[in-house]
Every structure is written in structure tokens, then in C-alpha cells.
Motif scaffolding. Structure first.
Motif, mmCIF file in Angstrom:
data_model
loop_
_atom_site.group_PDB
_atom_site.id
_atom_site.type_symbol
_atom_site.label_atom_id
_atom_site.label_comp_id
_atom_site.label_asym_id
_atom_site.label_seq_id
_atom_site.Cartn_x
_atom_site.Cartn_y
_atom_site.Cartn_z
ATOM 1 N N VAL A 100 -15.957 47.049 74.821
ATOM 2 C CA VAL A 100 -14.807 47.595 74.095
ATOM 3 C C VAL A 100 -14.592 49.016 74.598
ATOM 4 O O VAL A 100 -15.544 49.787 74.703
ATOM 5 N N THR A 101 -13.350 49.358 74.907
ATOM 6 C CA THR A 101 -13.004 50.696 75.386
ATOM 7 C C THR A 101 -12.189 51.410 74.316
ATOM 8 O O THR A 101 -11.230 50.842 73.786
ATOM 9 N N PHE A 102 -12.568 52.640 74.007
ATOM 10 C CA PHE A 102 -11.821 53.437 73.042
ATOM 11 C C PHE A 102 -10.465 53.817 73.619
ATOM 12 O O PHE A 102 -10.289 53.889 74.837
ATOM 13 N N SER A 103 -9.504 54.120 72.743
ATOM 14 C CA SER A 103 -8.166 54.479 73.202
ATOM 15 C C SER A 103 -8.157 55.817 73.950
ATOM 16 O O SER A 103 -7.306 56.041 74.801
ATOM 17 N N GLN A 104 -9.118 56.689 73.645
ATOM 18 C CA GLN A 104 -9.352 57.912 74.417
ATOM 19 C C GLN A 104 -10.809 58.302 74.206
ATOM 20 O O GLN A 104 -11.427 57.926 73.209
ATOM 21 N N PRO A 105 -11.388 59.046 75.144
ATOM 22 C CA PRO A 105 -12.808 59.384 75.035
ATOM 23 C C PRO A 105 -13.106 60.313 73.863
ATOM 24 O O PRO A 105 -12.281 61.145 73.483
ATOM 25 N N PHE A 106 -14.298 60.153 73.318
ATOM 26 C CA PHE A 106 -14.829 61.087 72.334
ATOM 27 C C PHE A 106 -15.564 62.199 73.089
ATOM 28 O O PHE A 106 -15.910 62.040 74.262
ATOM 29 N N ARG A 107 -15.827 63.290 72.417
ATOM 30 C CA ARG A 107 -16.559 64.413 73.027
ATOM 31 C C ARG A 107 -18.038 64.063 73.180
ATOM 32 O O ARG A 107 -18.675 64.400 74.167
ATOM 33 N N THR A 108 -18.591 63.409 72.182
ATOM 34 C CA THR A 108 -19.962 62.888 72.212
ATOM 35 C C THR A 108 -19.891 61.439 71.737
ATOM 36 O O THR A 108 -18.879 61.009 71.193
ATOM 37 N N THR B 259 -16.893 56.620 75.839
ATOM 38 C CA THR B 259 -15.702 55.851 76.220
ATOM 39 C C THR B 259 -15.659 54.433 75.665
ATOM 40 O O THR B 259 -14.635 53.763 75.780
ATOM 41 N N GLY B 260 -16.761 53.950 75.074
ATOM 42 C CA GLY B 260 -16.749 52.586 74.545
ATOM 43 C C GLY B 260 -18.124 52.105 74.132
ATOM 44 O O GLY B 260 -19.084 52.875 74.053
ATOM 45 N N PHE B 261 -18.220 50.803 73.905
ATOM 46 C CA PHE B 261 -19.478 50.190 73.469
ATOM 47 C C PHE B 261 -19.434 48.700 73.771
ATOM 48 O O PHE B 261 -18.388 48.160 74.150
ATOM 49 N N ASP B 262 -20.550 48.021 73.591
ATOM 50 C CA ASP B 262 -20.620 46.562 73.693
ATOM 51 C C ASP B 262 -20.686 45.975 72.296
ATOM 52 O O ASP B 262 -21.576 46.340 71.514
ATOM 53 N N ALA B 263 -19.754 45.073 71.974
ATOM 54 C CA ALA B 263 -19.823 44.302 70.730
ATOM 55 C C ALA B 263 -20.692 43.085 71.030
ATOM 56 O O ALA B 263 -20.416 42.340 71.979
ATOM 57 N N VAL B 264 -21.745 42.884 70.238
ATOM 58 C CA VAL B 264 -22.729 41.838 70.520
ATOM 59 C C VAL B 264 -22.853 40.910 69.316
ATOM 60 O O VAL B 264 -23.038 41.366 68.187
ATOM 61 N N PHE B 265 -22.746 39.597 69.571
ATOM 62 C CA PHE B 265 -22.938 38.581 68.545
ATOM 63 C C PHE B 265 -24.058 37.667 69.004
ATOM 64 O O PHE B 265 -24.058 37.198 70.147
ATOM 65 N N ARG B 266 -25.000 37.390 68.095
ATOM 66 C CA ARG B 266 -26.118 36.482 68.407
ATOM 67 C C ARG B 266 -26.256 35.445 67.304
ATOM 68 O O ARG B 266 -26.042 35.744 66.128
ATOM 69 N N THR B 267 -26.633 34.261 67.713
ATOM 70 C CA THR B 267 -27.002 33.217 66.761
ATOM 71 C C THR B 267 -28.166 32.430 67.343
ATOM 72 O O THR B 267 -28.552 32.635 68.508
ATOM 73 N N TRP B 268 -28.737 31.522 66.561
ATOM 74 C CA TRP B 268 -29.914 30.794 67.005
ATOM 75 C C TRP B 268 -30.019 29.485 66.234
ATOM 76 O O TRP B 268 -29.193 29.185 65.378
ATOM 77 N N SER B 269 -31.039 28.722 66.562
ATOM 78 C CA SER B 269 -31.326 27.428 65.952
ATOM 79 C C SER B 269 -30.137 26.485 66.129
ATOM 80 O O SER B 269 -29.556 26.427 67.201
ATOM 81 N N ASP B 270 -29.737 25.758 65.064
ATOM 82 C CA ASP B 270 -28.664 24.767 65.197
ATOM 83 C C ASP B 270 -27.326 25.263 64.647
ATOM 84 O O ASP B 270 -26.413 24.480 64.418
ATOM 85 N N THR B 271 -27.190 26.572 64.441
ATOM 86 C CA THR B 271 -25.926 27.139 63.956
ATOM 87 C C THR B 271 -24.831 26.925 64.997
ATOM 88 O O THR B 271 -25.043 27.129 66.187
ATOM 89 N N ARG B 272 -23.658 26.471 64.511
ATOM 90 C CA ARG B 272 -22.522 26.209 65.403
ATOM 91 C C ARG B 272 -21.366 27.133 65.017
ATOM 92 O O ARG B 272 -20.886 27.097 63.892
ATOM 93 N N ILE B 273 -20.924 27.927 65.989
ATOM 94 C CA ILE B 273 -19.855 28.898 65.776
ATOM 95 C C ILE B 273 -18.690 28.537 66.700
ATOM 96 O O ILE B 273 -18.853 28.511 67.920
ATOM 97 N N ALA B 274 -17.525 28.280 66.118
ATOM 98 C CA ALA B 274 -16.352 27.943 66.927
ATOM 99 C C ALA B 274 -15.706 29.199 67.503
ATOM 100 O O ALA B 274 -15.345 29.244 68.673
ATOM 101 N N ARG B 275 -15.549 30.239 66.660
ATOM 102 C CA ARG B 275 -14.953 31.487 67.149
ATOM 103 C C ARG B 275 -15.289 32.639 66.209
ATOM 104 O O ARG B 275 -15.551 32.434 65.030
ATOM 105 N N ILE B 276 -15.232 33.818 66.801
ATOM 106 C CA ILE B 276 -15.535 35.053 66.070
ATOM 107 C C ILE B 276 -14.553 36.136 66.516
ATOM 108 O O ILE B 276 -14.330 36.323 67.703
ATOM 109 N N ARG B 277 -14.009 36.841 65.533
ATOM 110 C CA ARG B 277 -13.235 38.058 65.804
ATOM 111 C C ARG B 277 -13.891 39.175 65.000
ATOM 112 O O ARG B 277 -14.291 38.957 63.855
ATOM 113 N N VAL B 278 -14.017 40.341 65.609
ATOM 114 C CA VAL B 278 -14.652 41.469 64.935
ATOM 115 C C VAL B 278 -13.665 42.628 64.803
ATOM 116 O O VAL B 278 -12.747 42.775 65.606
#
Length: 116
Positions: free
Chosen positions: A41-49, A80-99
């Protein structure tokens, strides 16, 4: 606690579809065991820190025949941005995710000096 100096504070926000795997039979929908999806994910403009990033699920489409197991977090936060991370495990079934995410941090001011 993150403390801000006398610099202006900026707030950026947005939404990202991390994946949609129901229609094409992707691993989040058909697989088992540990699975992960990450989206830069990229921010619309950079932060100072590097800002503080809050992230949450704004839409999820899941199979309810098994337990819902999920972890959602932001990693590798920079000015300037970050990584959005989604994890699941076992038999969980995920069709889609929006954050939805919000970043709060110091931004540059026109009176800042660059003495590098």
C-alpha cells in the motif's frame, strides 16, 4: 506510545482488496494449512517519519462450515507505505477480503530545513 514533535500531523486512509479467490478457485478458497496474502500500500504522499497504521477488515466473504481463523496486520511500515498482510490456517476458507486502513504521523512543513 508515539509522541509527535511540533510538526504537523497528517492522516491518510484508504481501502484495498487483498484478494478475491472464489471465482477462480484460488488457494485461500480451496486450500488448507497456513496461507498468506500481502499487498503493498502506498500513501498518497510521504510522511516525515514512519506513521502509525491501523488496519481492519471492511469486507469479508467466508465459508461458515469451519471455524474462522484469521490474522490481519500491517508490516514493513515506512514513510511511503506498508504491506497489508492477511493470514489464515487449517481448513478456513476465505473467498475475498477488503481492508480499510488509516495512517497517522508527522508530515513535512514548508518551513522545514533540509541541512543534509
Amino acid at each position: 506510545m508515539k509522541k509527535f514533535l511540533t510538526h504537523p500531523i497528517g492522516i491518510d486512509r484508504g481501502e484495498e482488496v487483498l484478494f478475491s479467490e472464489f471465482a477462480d478457485g484460488g488457494d485461500m478458497w480451496t486450500g488448507e494449512g497456513p496461507r498468506e496474502r500481502r499487498r503493498p500500500v502506498t500513501f498518497s504522499q510521504p510522511f516525515r517519519t514512519a506513521p502509525v497504521v491501523q488496519i481492519g477488515v471492511s469486507l469479508w466473504d467466508v465459508d461458515t462450515s469451519s471455524a474462522l481463523r484469521a490474522e490481519l496486520l500491517s508490516e514493513n511500515v515506512t514513510t511511503t507505505g506498508f504491506d497489508a498482510v492477511f493470514r489464515t490456517w487449517s481448513d478456513t476458507r476465505i473467498a475475498r477480503i477488503r481492508v480499510a486502513w488509516t495512517a497517522i504521523g508527522e508530515v513535512a512543513h514548508e518551513d522545514d530545513w533540509d541541512i543534509s
